[in-house]
Design a protein around this motif. Structure first.
Motif, PDB file in Angstrom:
ATOM      1  N   LEU A 146      71.073  75.590  79.769  1.00  0.00           N
ATOM      2  CA  LEU A 146      71.943  76.032  80.860  1.00  0.00           C
ATOM      3  C   LEU A 146      71.620  77.498  81.192  1.00  0.00           C
ATOM      4  CD1 LEU A 146      74.437  75.245  82.654  1.00  0.00           C
ATOM      5  CD2 LEU A 146      75.842  76.312  80.861  1.00  0.00           C
ATOM      6  N   PRO A 147      71.369  77.826  82.455  1.00  0.00           N
ATOM      7  CA  PRO A 147      70.971  79.205  82.806  1.00  0.00           C
ATOM      8  C   PRO A 147      71.920  80.259  82.247  1.00  0.00           C
ATOM      9  CG  PRO A 147      70.682  77.743  84.674  1.00  0.00           C
ATOM     10  CD  PRO A 147      71.345  76.931  83.620  1.00  0.00           C
ATOM     11  N   GLU A 148      73.213  79.976  82.241  1.00  0.00           N
ATOM     12  CA  GLU A 148      74.157  80.965  81.737  1.00  0.00           C
ATOM     13  C   GLU A 148      74.009  81.208  80.236  1.00  0.00           C
ATOM     14  OE1 GLU A 148      74.792  78.540  83.704  1.00  0.00           O
ATOM     15  OE2 GLU A 148      75.834  79.284  85.503  1.00  0.00           O
ATOM     16  N   ASP A 149      73.417  80.254  79.518  1.00  0.00           N
ATOM     17  CA  ASP A 149      73.290  80.382  78.063  1.00  0.00           C
ATOM     18  C   ASP A 149      71.931  80.930  77.633  1.00  0.00           C
ATOM     19  OD1 ASP A 149      75.780  79.256  77.931  1.00  0.00           O
ATOM     20  OD2 ASP A 149      75.078  77.240  77.422  1.00  0.00           O
ATOM     21  N   ARG A 150      70.973  81.046  78.549  1.00  0.00           N
ATOM     22  CA  ARG A 150      69.599  81.338  78.142  1.00  0.00           C
ATOM     23  C   ARG A 150      69.470  82.711  77.494  1.00  0.00           C
ATOM     24  NH1 ARG A 150      66.471  78.980  83.536  1.00  0.00           N
ATOM     25  NH2 ARG A 150      67.086  76.787  83.190  1.00  0.00           N
ATOM     26  N   SER A 151      70.080  83.746  78.078  1.00  0.00           N
ATOM     27  CA  SER A 151      69.921  85.111  77.536  1.00  0.00           C
ATOM     28  C   SER A 151      70.508  85.212  76.133  1.00  0.00           C
ATOM     29  CB  SER A 151      70.591  86.111  78.468  1.00  0.00           C
ATOM     30  OG  SER A 151      71.968  85.813  78.619  1.00  0.00           O
ATOM     31  N   GLU A 152      71.676  84.586  75.912  1.00  0.00           N
ATOM     32  CA  GLU A 152      72.307  84.632  74.601  1.00  0.00           C
ATOM     33  C   GLU A 152      71.463  83.908  73.574  1.00  0.00           C
ATOM     34  OE1 GLU A 152      76.508  83.351  72.395  1.00  0.00           O
ATOM     35  OE2 GLU A 152      76.189  82.961  74.550  1.00  0.00           O
ATOM     36  N   TYR A 202      74.517  68.954  82.020  1.00  0.00           N
ATOM     37  CA  TYR A 202      74.323  69.793  80.842  1.00  0.00           C
ATOM     38  C   TYR A 202      75.372  69.407  79.798  1.00  0.00           C
ATOM     39  CZ  TYR A 202      71.101  72.811  83.424  1.00  0.00           C
ATOM     40  OH  TYR A 202      70.030  73.301  84.135  1.00  0.00           O
ATOM     41  N   GLY A 213      75.465  75.934  72.635  1.00  0.00           N
ATOM     42  CA  GLY A 213      75.096  76.106  74.024  1.00  0.00           C
ATOM     43  C   GLY A 213      75.114  74.787  74.768  1.00  0.00           C
ATOM     44  N   HIS A 214      74.413  74.735  75.884  1.00  0.00           N
ATOM     45  CA  HIS A 214      74.336  73.531  76.710  1.00  0.00           C
ATOM     46  C   HIS A 214      72.889  73.296  77.101  1.00  0.00           C
ATOM     47  CE1 HIS A 214      78.486  74.938  77.152  1.00  0.00           C
ATOM     48  NE2 HIS A 214      78.828  73.693  77.447  1.00  0.00           N
TER      49      HIS A 214
END
Length: 806
Positions: free
Chosen positions: A201-207, A236, A226-227
């Motif tokens: 999931l794009p929102e989870d990539r950096s973490e 997702y 994550g997802h």
């Protein structure tokens, strides 16, 4: 030698073997069948040998198979010829075959001696082959083990719902990840190296990238939430990723191994559990509401018989408020019925089984009147299966009991009314049949004496109307017995052609009276016998044929009989067809109801009570069959009767050919009565019945004496026995003053009188015949008395008595 071959098949020089010696059939056929069996086996063996030789070209001694095949085939042919000689003595052919067998046998011996040394080497070749095969099998086993390990690994990857992955030390996919591709739908070209991040999931990539980088630096295990993309659901899905480093001998990270677990279903389960708990709470509230507002009393009692819980309705029954009953014992709350219900509580506690539908009549503190309580006790068990409490449900059924008592009394009244009706019908039958017997008897006597045609016609009309009146009485009695359930059917094997022939002869006379053609036809093959009640089936068919003749003024009446073998079970169908007036469609529905006809004009034109079809429908129903009608006004009607049959496996199917008797033949046959030579005593309280019986029996040649009641009959019979002038047959009326027929018969049998006793009775209800036979009568004759039947039955029993005396 030339003569030998020219006479090779000549059988004139030798006799057949059957003619040589004293052969019995068993001995001869023993030899013949044995030779034929040997020949067939000796023929099969060469075929198998030659087949093997053709398939195994590599076998070094295939020619031996051909030689052995020829040898065995010749041996078998010799046995075949030996069997043929029993009829055709071809001994020269036999000798020639034996010579050929001997030559081939010695050739086989010589060749076997020649090849034996070479064949002795075969075991060493087989051992070599065996060793080679063993090595090949070991190699195959190793390959199978490797394939099994590979298959187990692949199955583990493809079968698990989680993702199992491996990366290099930097976290890059260096080999295709089967389970990752299955879950995310990313092919190898997309998820290799670090391409797997594109499925996160794009929102989870950096973490996730930051956590992963920190894990690779400190070489520590890590759990990350994550997802990632789920190809099947196109969404997702929430996951938990676990990563573990694989350390080599130098302490460096060689690769990373991890799993990705889909926790979507787990979260859904948690949500469902929360929802279920909410629903359970709601249902608990609903149950509480039902418990409190239920129209029946409900309570919970512990092992000390204390009230743990009680609803408002039960509290009202006890006459004590709810809060005052909690914690108190049943004996305090309901002293009037405690001694009755406490043992029930103990039973439930001891057995763990419910006590249901227990009725108690008692008073409670809440009401001074006596009530009927319906009580149910159910155990409540804990996790150890021990009963810790009993749930009691109590219902006031006083009104219902009063209603049941009212219904019971009504039912008894109805049964008594039905019994009174049956007794009335039996009495009416007796009262009507007795004068009818006199009317019919004296009509027959008048017909013998009158010569004037007009006078004879008047008597014939009287007799016919008497018979018609008797038919109406019989119909009413039959319908009453059927509706009361007192008419039974007795199933037994019945000859179908004989039954139909009797009906045809009987109805042929009626048809000729109206100048109608009556034809009977069997359509195809039918069973020779069927399992049915012949009396009831005859009654139905005579009724239908009688109606067809009555309602047909010109044309014909047909009776068709056919077997329906494709139904389950098979059925026999009787179809009565006429060319009469027909029946309107709106009237057909009423045909099988009592006292119904097509319309009132039919009743006026043709007469009848309308009971015949109602009785027929009920009789067919008792035989598990069906009856229906098809009709067209002005064209005629067809009445169908179908009866189920048992298995037809052991019943022959035939095509009967019936011959119709002419009216003259039927009349002549009925006029021939036997001549009597016996002494008969007639016991009856009606003078006219005694007179009629005496007239017809004396006319037939019998010597007749009379007795006016049962006691006089007993005295006369015993006196005659003492004087060695015993009677040959006794005709005994059943209903007489002083001593009835049943009682008189019992007295005679008790005194050792074995003279045949024929019961004369006007009763026609169920059980009359059985009652007479059980009392000791030999047979049964109902009133009005048919003089031909009277003479026949007296002749039958007087002849039997004379044969036994001889």
């Amino acid at each position: 030698m030339g003569e030998f071959f020219t006479k090779l098949f000549d059988t004139s020089d030798y006799p057949p073997r059957w003619d040589c010696g004293n052969w019995s059939d068993g001995e001869g056929w023993l030899h013949i069948l044995s030779d034929i069996g040997t020949w067939s086996a000796y023929t099969a063996i060469p075929i198998v040998l030659l087949y093997f030789a053709a398939k195994r070209k590599d076998f070094p001694f295939t020619k031996l198979f051909g030689l052995f095949a020829a040898f065995i085939l010749l041996c078998g042919t010799v046995h075949l010829v030996e069997a043929i000689i029993f009829w055709y003595p071809i001994y020269r052919v036999s000798g020639l075959l034996k010579l050929a067998t001997a030559v081939v046998s010695w050739i086989a011996v010589i060749i076997l001696i020649r090849y034996a040394p070479r064949m002795l080497h075969l075991p060493s070749m087989m051992a070599t082959n065996k060793q080679l095969l063993s090595e090949i099998e070991q190699r195959k086993q190793v390959e199978r083990d490797l394939r099994w390990l590979q298959a187990r690994y692949e199955a583990f990857l493809s079968g698990t719902s989680s993702i199992i992955w491996t990366t290099d030390a930097q976290g890059n996919f260096i080999v295709p990840q089967t389970s990752w591709q299955r879950f995310t739908g990313q092919p190898w070209t997309e998820h290799k190296d670090s391409g797997w991040l594109n499925a996160v999931l794009p929102e989870d990539r950096s973490e996730i990238t930051g956590l992963w980088n920190s894990s690779t630096k400190d070489r520590s295990s890590r759990q990350i939430q994550g997802h990632i993309w789920h190809a099947e659901s196109q969404s997702y899905r929430p996951v938990i990723t676990e990563a573990v480093p694989v350390i080599d001998q130098s302490g460096q990270v060689r690769e990373w191994v991890g799993t990705v677990s889909d926790i979507h279903e787990q979260r859904r389960a948690e949500e469902s559990l929360s929802a279920a708990e909410a629903r359970a709470s709601q249902r608990l509230k609903e149950l509480e509401l039902i418990y409190e507002t239920a129209p029946v009393g409900m309570s919970l009692i512990d092992q000390q018989h204390r009230c743990l819980r009680i609803n408002e309705r039960h509290a009202q029954m006890n006459g004590i408020s709810r809060h005052q009953q909690l914690g108190r014992q049943v004996e305090e709350l309901m002293p009037g019925i405690a001694d009755q219900i406490q043992p029930l509580y103990e039973t439930v506690f001891e057995t763990g089984k419910p006590v249901e539908n227990y009725e108690i009549y008692a008073q409670t503190p809440g009401d001074e009147e006596r009530h009927c309580w319906l009580m149910n006790f159910h155990p409540l068990v804990d996790e150890t299966e021990a009963v810790w409490a009993v749930s009691c449900i109590i219902q006031d059924i006083t009104d219902r009991k009063q209603l049941e008592e009212t219904l019971r009394k009504s039912e008894q009244a109805a049964l008594q009314a039905n019994l009174a009706k049956s007794e009335f019908l039996a009495n009416m039958s007796h009262e009507i049949r007795t004068p009818m017997a006199a009317i019919a008897g004296y009509a027959d006597m008048l017909l013998e004496r009158l010569q004037e045609p007009d006078d004879r016609q008047c008597v014939i009309v009287m007799k016919r109307n008497g018979e018609y009146l008797l038919e109406l009485i019989n119909d009413i009695l039959d319908l009453s017995r059927i509706e009361a359930g007192k008419l039974e059917v007795e199933l037994e094997p019945v000859s179908l052609p004989v039954l139909i022939g009797e009906i045809q002869s009987l109805m042929h006379v009626r048809a000729q009276e109206k100048e109608l053609d009556l034809t009977v036809k069997f359509v195809g093959k039918v069973p020779e016998t069927i399992q049915t009640d012949s009396i009831r089936l005859r009654q139905v068919l005579i009724n239908l044929l009688g109606n067809a003749i009555k309602f047909t003024d010109e044309g014909e009446v047909r009776l068709g009989v056919r077997l329906i073998s494709d139904s389950e079970p098979p059925e026999i169908e009787f179809a009565v067809q006429d060319t009469g007036i027909g029946i309107p469609e709106e009237q057909q529905k009423k045909l099988f109801k009592p006292f119904s006809q097509g319309d009132t004009s039919v009743t006026r034109a043709y007469g009848g009570s309308g009971l015949g079809l109602a009785i027929s429908k009920r009789l067919v129903g008792m035989l598990d069959g069906s009856i229906w009608v098809t009709s067209e006004v002005g064209e005629g009607s067809v009445f169908h009767v179908r009866l189920p049959l048992d298995s037809l496996e052991d019943v022959p199917l035939i095509e009967p050919d019936l011959t119709t008797l002419s009216a003259e033949e039927t009349a002549a046959e009925s006029d021939v009565l036997p001549v009597l030579n016996c002494r008969v005593l007639v016991v009856d309280d009606r003078r006219e019945i005694r007179h009629i019986c005496q007239h017809f029996l004396e006319k037939a040649g019998a010597t007749v004496q009379l007795a006016q009641d049962g006691q006089a009959g007993v005295d006369t019979i015993l006196a005659a026995r003492e004087s060695d002038a015993a009677y040959d047959v006794i005709l005994m009326d059943m209903q007489m003053p002083r001593l009835g027929g049943l009682e008189a018969t019992a007295v005679l049998r008790a005194q050792g009188v074995e003279t045949p006793i024929i019961a004369l009775t006007a009763d026609a209800m169920k059980g009359d015949r059985e009652q007479c036979l059980q009392a000791g009568c030999n047979d049964y004759l109902s009133k009005p008395i048919d003089h031909a039947q009277l003479v026949e039955i007296v002749w039958k029993y007087s002849r039997r008595d004379q044969r036994e005396a001889e």
